[in-house]
Design a protein around this motif. Structure first.
Motif, PDB file in Angstrom:
ATOM      1  N   SER A 141       0.634  -1.848   0.241  1.00 25.98           N
ATOM      2  CA  SER A 141      -0.109   0.407  -0.352  1.00 25.98           C
ATOM      3  C   SER A 141       0.909   1.117  -0.085  1.00 25.98           C
ATOM      4  O   SER A 141       2.005   1.054   0.598  1.00 25.98           O
ATOM      5  N   LYS A 142       0.414   2.721  -0.967  1.00 27.00           N
ATOM      6  CA  LYS A 142       1.193   4.285  -0.349  1.00 27.00           C
ATOM      7  C   LYS A 142       0.838   4.621   0.381  1.00 27.00           C
ATOM      8  O   LYS A 142      -0.806   4.648   0.310  1.00 27.00           O
ATOM      9  N   ARG A 156       0.525   8.950   1.319  1.00 21.82           N
ATOM     10  CA  ARG A 156       1.460  10.186   1.649  1.00 21.82           C
ATOM     11  C   ARG A 156       0.886  10.914   2.986  1.00 21.82           C
ATOM     12  O   ARG A 156       0.572  10.456   3.693  1.00 21.82           O
ATOM     13  N   ASP A 190       2.970  -3.853   5.727  1.00 21.88           N
ATOM     14  CA  ASP A 190       3.354  -2.834   4.177  1.00 21.88           C
ATOM     15  C   ASP A 190       4.174  -1.212   5.780  1.00 21.88           C
ATOM     16  O   ASP A 190       5.651  -0.631   4.808  1.00 21.88           O
ATOM     17  N   GLN A 231       7.720   0.778   5.503  1.00 28.49           N
ATOM     18  CA  GLN A 231       7.869   1.785   5.307  1.00 28.49           C
ATOM     19  C   GLN A 231       8.901   2.962   6.307  1.00 28.49           C
ATOM     20  O   GLN A 231       8.234   3.841   6.075  1.00 28.49           O
TER      21      GLN A 231
END
Length: 343
Positions: free
Chosen positions: A83-84, A86, A114, A118
């Motif tokens: 997943s990303k 922001r 995830d 990150q």
């Protein structure tokens, strides 16, 4: 209700990358263990896989490689892209991701992995023996889960051993409470206590001291910003937990006063946005003053605070006080299981 501004919460989530590898490893291991508690024992294949993996974590020294490989195995995360998130809408992105991922131990662990990879604090969506994914807008979901991480899981970061001082009154998962004469000092034991819980508890003292409840909290609170230690006057007496464990129930006067205090707290706390931990151990019966004093007014996450803010006093009293020891036996772990293996 909330206790920290969104930008402060997001800052703490990003600080995860600055923790030592051992701290991040402990946190991810705790998340694996807690998701394992959600797996139905009747599902033999899944239950066996999770039990074996958690036993492996418990019987071997925890290393980043072991914990991350266990998380990948259980979540099968290598099968899809991460997943990303922001930077400018972190809480919203986390809340949206949590709501979009299927409610299962494997899928939610994959999301936690995830975040971990990150450099962002992983969130836990199974605690208090239930799934906690509220059907509200994503930012609120992210905020509540972030609070649970920062106030809860961060107790596993930068942790110190319990004090052995002869005047130690209690040693909790956040702070050691040490009495010196007529004063009590709360000394932080981990990142959560030092950077979040004790500073906010002092802010709570300052807020409640200006209300009609000023005589229902310990007097003369102060905060040492260098050591992040909170001090206040000692309140003599037995706490509610001790009374219950002695085999007695609060007497009629104590029950009546507790009803008054609980009602007053419900009236004043929402105005000051203070979710507090209103369990029996945080109330001390001051016999000289013939009243209860709330000796711990540290914050708790909104998640998990629901039982304390039931408006019907009889329901609160029965569930939180009268049934406390029965619930403790039935559910030894009622919030988050912080016990992880060796480093």
């Amino acid at each position: 209700m909330t206790t920290l501004p969104d930008e402060v919460l997001q800052g703490h989530l990003r600080h995860y990358a600055d923790f030592a590898e051992a701290d991040r490893t402990r946190i991810l291991a705790a998340i694996i263990k807690n998701y394992g508690r959600s797996v139905d024992h009747s599902d033999l294949d899944r239950s066996t896989q999770w039990h074996t993996a958690i036993q492996n974590l418990s019987t071997n020294p925890l290393t980043a490689e072991l914990v991350e490989s266990t998380a990948r195995l259980l979540s099968n995360r290598a099968a899809g892209p991460p997943s990303k998130f922001r930077a400018r809408s972190l809480l919203t992105d986390i809340g949206a991701a949590v709501q979009q991922v299927p409610v299962s131990a494997e899928q939610q662990l994959g999301l936690a992995l995830d975040l971990h990879k990150q450099g962002l604090a992983p969130v836990l969506t199974y605690a208090f023996n239930r799934w906690i994914i509220p059907a509200v807008e994503p930012q609120a979901v992210g905020r509540r889960l972030a609070e649970l991480t920062v106030m809860g899981l961060y107790r596993l970061a930068e942790a110190d051993a319990a004090a052995t001082d002869a005047t130690l009154l209690t040693s909790g998962s956040a702070a050691d409470v040490i009495r010196t004469g007529s004063r009590v000092g709360k000394h932080p034991r981990n990142y959560a206590a030092r950077e979040v819980l004790l500073p906010l508890e002092f802010a709570n003292y300052q807020a409640l001291a200006q209300t009609r409840l000023h005589d229902r909290i310990p007097a003369n609170a102060d905060f040492e910003p260098t050591t992040k230690t909170l001090h206040h006057d000692y309140v003599p007496g037995s706490d509610g937990e001790s009374i219950l464990r002695s085999g007695f129930l609060p007497n009629p006067r104590q029950r009546t006063d507790l009803e008054y205090l609980h009602s007053a707290l419900l009236r004043d706390l929402p105005e000051h946005r203070l979710p507090l931990d209103l369990h029996p151990g945080n109330f001390v019966w001051n016999a000289a003053e013939d009243r209860w004093v709330l000796v711990d007014i540290g914050p708790i996450p909104v998640i998990g605070s629901e039982e304390y803010f039931v408006e019907d006093f009889s329901a609160y009293y029965t569930h939180t006080w009268l049934n406390r020891l029965t619930r403790e036996h039935a559910e030894p772990i009622r919030s988050i299981d912080y016990s992880v293996g060796r480093m």
